[in-house]
Design an enzyme around this catalytic site. Structure first.
Site, mmCIF file in Angstrom:
data_model
loop_
_atom_site.group_PDB
_atom_site.id
_atom_site.type_symbol
_atom_site.label_atom_id
_atom_site.label_comp_id
_atom_site.label_asym_id
_atom_site.label_seq_id
_atom_site.Cartn_x
_atom_site.Cartn_y
_atom_site.Cartn_z
ATOM 1 C CG HIS A 192 -62.833 10.569 28.296
ATOM 2 N ND1 HIS A 192 -62.865 11.905 27.965
ATOM 3 C CD2 HIS A 192 -62.039 10.484 29.383
ATOM 4 C CE1 HIS A 192 -62.107 12.585 28.808
ATOM 5 N NE2 HIS A 192 -61.601 11.735 29.683
ATOM 6 N NE ARG A 299 -69.240 23.424 30.533
ATOM 7 C CZ ARG A 299 -69.959 22.957 29.511
ATOM 8 N NH1 ARG A 299 -69.358 22.251 28.572
ATOM 9 N NH2 ARG A 299 -71.244 23.196 29.430
ATOM 10 N NE ARG A 335 -67.076 27.971 32.982
ATOM 11 C CZ ARG A 335 -67.931 26.951 33.136
ATOM 12 N NH1 ARG A 335 -69.234 27.173 33.099
ATOM 13 N NH2 ARG A 335 -67.489 25.726 33.309
ATOM 14 C CD GLU A 434 -73.140 30.765 36.385
ATOM 15 O OE1 GLU A 434 -73.451 29.688 35.870
ATOM 16 O OE2 GLU A 434 -71.950 31.138 36.525
ATOM 17 C CG ASN A 457 -77.285 23.762 32.218
ATOM 18 O OD1 ASN A 457 -78.303 23.853 31.537
ATOM 19 N ND2 ASN A 457 -76.214 23.136 31.812
ATOM 20 C CG ASP A 458 -75.047 26.602 37.723
ATOM 21 O OD1 ASP A 458 -75.456 25.474 38.036
ATOM 22 O OD2 ASP A 458 -73.842 26.901 37.668
ATOM 23 N NE ARG A 468 -78.443 20.915 35.862
ATOM 24 C CZ ARG A 468 -77.929 20.638 34.689
ATOM 25 N NH1 ARG A 468 -78.678 20.130 33.754
ATOM 26 N NH2 ARG A 468 -76.668 20.881 34.430
ATOM 27 C CB CYS A 505 -74.127 28.721 27.353
ATOM 28 S SG CYS A 505 -73.705 29.347 28.981
#
Length: 601
Positions: A192, A299, A335, A434, A457-458, A468, A505
């Site tokens: 945060h 998300r 999503r 992905e 990313n995936d 990663r 993305c």
């Protein structure tokens, strides 16, 4: 040279030069372990319970006095209040007092340690880092137990705020306009403190090693938010160098932000949508301020965290409608839940899995827990009446799985129709591509949905078989691997042949090195973190499709990552040296950022 140089994780770009101000209210050493006499155990228990109540009262007071510029962070304070009211957390702490007959401070610390062990097993970085919220709440309880003054001492001048960790409540109690930058000992990329710094558009570094032991209050420091460095008592030469860099960045940033609402198109008129990835409602302001055309990836996991029960359909509908209405008519792609049963919440129970990344997660979890899935689908469909909402299923692996998800989606529509509940029946439905299996099935999957979004990313992780976050193999996370580029191109072409749009993305979308290649593929949209949008749009507007297609043809002909890196670096260094001064890339070899690299060119 500076007396000391500390390193951490850069989470908000920029340079700050100023005096250190240590927020030491929450700096506690480990709790002493003290035995409590049997007769005094009830008293110790009451003391701990009262500390929970006092901490909650303090947070409620802070919540009621949030300044206007931080109103959007009220939800994070609400999440801390939910932690304080969490029965399991409280019972764990009290249980240690009763069972072990030890003092409240130690019992509290033991309960946090127990929870930390559970969180460490969670794969998802964002969820894993929420243990920091529990620690922040525990520090507030410890403050109440100790009877220490909770309000921080006032800042006399603009300073660089340093802390063990930093919650929005801490910041709200200070004067925001006097904080030049943040640095914390704890935290990661999704903490945060980072979100807060980005929303305030000030530099920040988290997870800084040695921060509390190596920096004194009032020390002159340089905080480098590009590379995650803190220079303590810098030399005259370093002060001059960073002051110049700060000036150049602020000039560049002012220029890109001033133009961030210009159309996202190349010099020769190819248009690409630039959207934002967000996970908190608080980030909407950053999307709008940075020129995002909408949200390409919302998300939804945060709504399910730090709760004793699942969110209701009405709660989710309200959240989605708030998001959609504030961004309308810009699009919002929601999503569906992307969590695994092992890392979700106590109400599901734990599921032992040796490899959660390949286990019951994302759409698989939703198909296995259909009532949770249906509740979310109903909420999205109801929010769809606003006209700008889309649904996206994560981690689809093949046609059968997709059709099963679509079957549930249609049943939900039938239920809403029979009930007479208002919803949008033709809401666009897409999938995240992905997994390698989905890539190879892209031409068939494209016939069933309205859009693709490539989750790089995936995709890179699964295509190249690497974790990663594993330092031993993370060097293999290579976005310019020929197999990755060909996979992305294959999906884009398959989508376009079927007449559907293809978005992308993940970190690749925010990497200046990768943008010309994506443009050469004629990708329809990219979705990235809001703060990166002005810089990426600046690159798009200075590019021609001819040069992008030339570069794409060259990299598709090559057979090695090294050759692709060389081709891309040559083009980017020649065309966009200014951008490379300020933004890091997945292709960075030494992690030292652009300053050093530019000197070598």
């Amino acid at each position: 040279m500076a007396e000391r140089i500390l390193t951490g994780i850069p989470v908000s770009v920029g340079i700050a030069v100023g005096k250190a101000y240590f927020l030491n209210r929450n700096r506690f050493s480990s709790a002493p372990r003290q035995t409590v006499e049997e007769a005094l155990v009830p008293q110790e228990r009451v003391r701990l319970e009262k500390a929970f109540e006092d901490a909650a009262s303090e947070l409620q007071r802070i919540r009621a006095n949030i300044p206007l510029e931080l109103k959007e962070h009220g939800a994070i304070i609400d999440s801390h209040l939910m932690i304080l009211s969490d029965r399991k957390f409280r019972e764990m702490a009290i249980g240690h007092v009763v069972d072990t007959k030890l003092n409240a401070e130690w019992a509290l610390e033991k309960a946090v340690d127990d929870l930390a062990q559970l969180f460490e097993a969670i794969e998802d970085e964002y969820i894993r880092e929420r243990i920091q919220d529990i620690r922040l709440v525990a520090e507030r309880i410890r403050s109440s137990l100790s009877g220490l003054e909770s309000e921080p001492k006032p800042m006399q001048h603009r300073m660089i705020l340093l802390a063990h960790d930093l919650s929005p409540a801490d910041t709200i109690e200070l004067e925001v306009n006097k904080i030049m930058a943040f640095a914390t000992s704890m935290g990661g990329k999704t903490s945060h403190a980072g979100i807060l710094a980005r929303s305030l558009q000030i530099p920040a570094v988290v997870g800084t090693e040695g921060l509390e032991s190596e920096v004194q209050d009032g020390a002159l420091i340089i905080l480098d938010g590009f590379h995650g460095r803190i220079l303590v008592e810098p030399s005259e030469r370093e002060l001059a160098e960073y002051t110049d860099l700060k000036y150049r960045f602020e000039t560049y940033q002012g220029e890109t932000i001033r133009k961030c609402h210009y159309p996202e198109e190349t010099i020769d008129g190819f248009r690409v949508e630039v959207l934002a990835n967000i996970e908190l409602f608080e980030e909407v302001t950053a999307v709008i301020d940075n020129g995002g055309e909408g949200v390409g990836l919302f998300r939804t996991e945060y709504s399910y965290m730090n709760r004793k029960t699942f969110p209701t359909e009405d709660e989710l509908t309200e959240q989605y409608m708030d998001l959609a209405s504030i961004l309308a008519p810009a699009k919002v792609v929601i999503r569906t839940l992307d969590l695994g049963a092992d890392k979700i919440m106590p109400m599901i129970g734990s599921l032992e899995e040796t490899n959660p990344a390949m286990g019951l997660r994302a759409i698989r979890f939703c198909l296995a827990h259909q009532q949770i899935f249906k509740t979310q689908l109903r909420a999205i469909l109801r929010a769809g009446v606003l006209g700008n909402v889309s649904i996206m299923f994560p981690m689809i692996s093949g046609l059968q799985e997709l059709r099963e998800a679509l079957g549930i989606y249609r049943k939900v529509q039938d239920e809403l129709r029979l009930e007479g509940t208002a919803f949008r029946s033709d809401i666009p439905v897409g999938i995240m591509v992905e997994l390698p299996g989905a890539v190879m099935m892209a031409d068939i999957l494209a016939r069933e949905v309205d859009f693709f979004s490539i989750g790089t990313n995936d995709l890179i992780q699964y295509c190249l078989g690497i974790d990663r976050t594993n330092k031993h193999v993370s060097y293999l996370y290579q976005p310019l691997h020929p197999g990755i580029l060909r996979s992305i191109k294959y999906v884009v072409d398959a989508g376009h042949r079927a007449g559907i749009s293809v978005s992308l993305c993940g970190e690749v979308a925010a990497d200046p090195y990768c943008i010309p290649i994506l443009l050469g593929m004629q990708i329809d949209s990219i979705s990235l973190n809001p703060q990166a949008i002005p810089g990426i749009k600046h690159i798009i507007r200075q590019t021609t499709m001819e040069e992008c297609k030339d570069l794409l043809r060259a990299v598709l002909r090559s057979s090695t990552v090294a050759e692709n890196n060389q081709l891309v670096r040559k083009m980017i260094f020649e065309r966009f040296p200014e951008e490379l001064m300020f933004y890091t890339s997945l292709l960075d070899e030494d992690g030292q950022g652009r300053i050093g690299q530019r000197k070598r060119t």
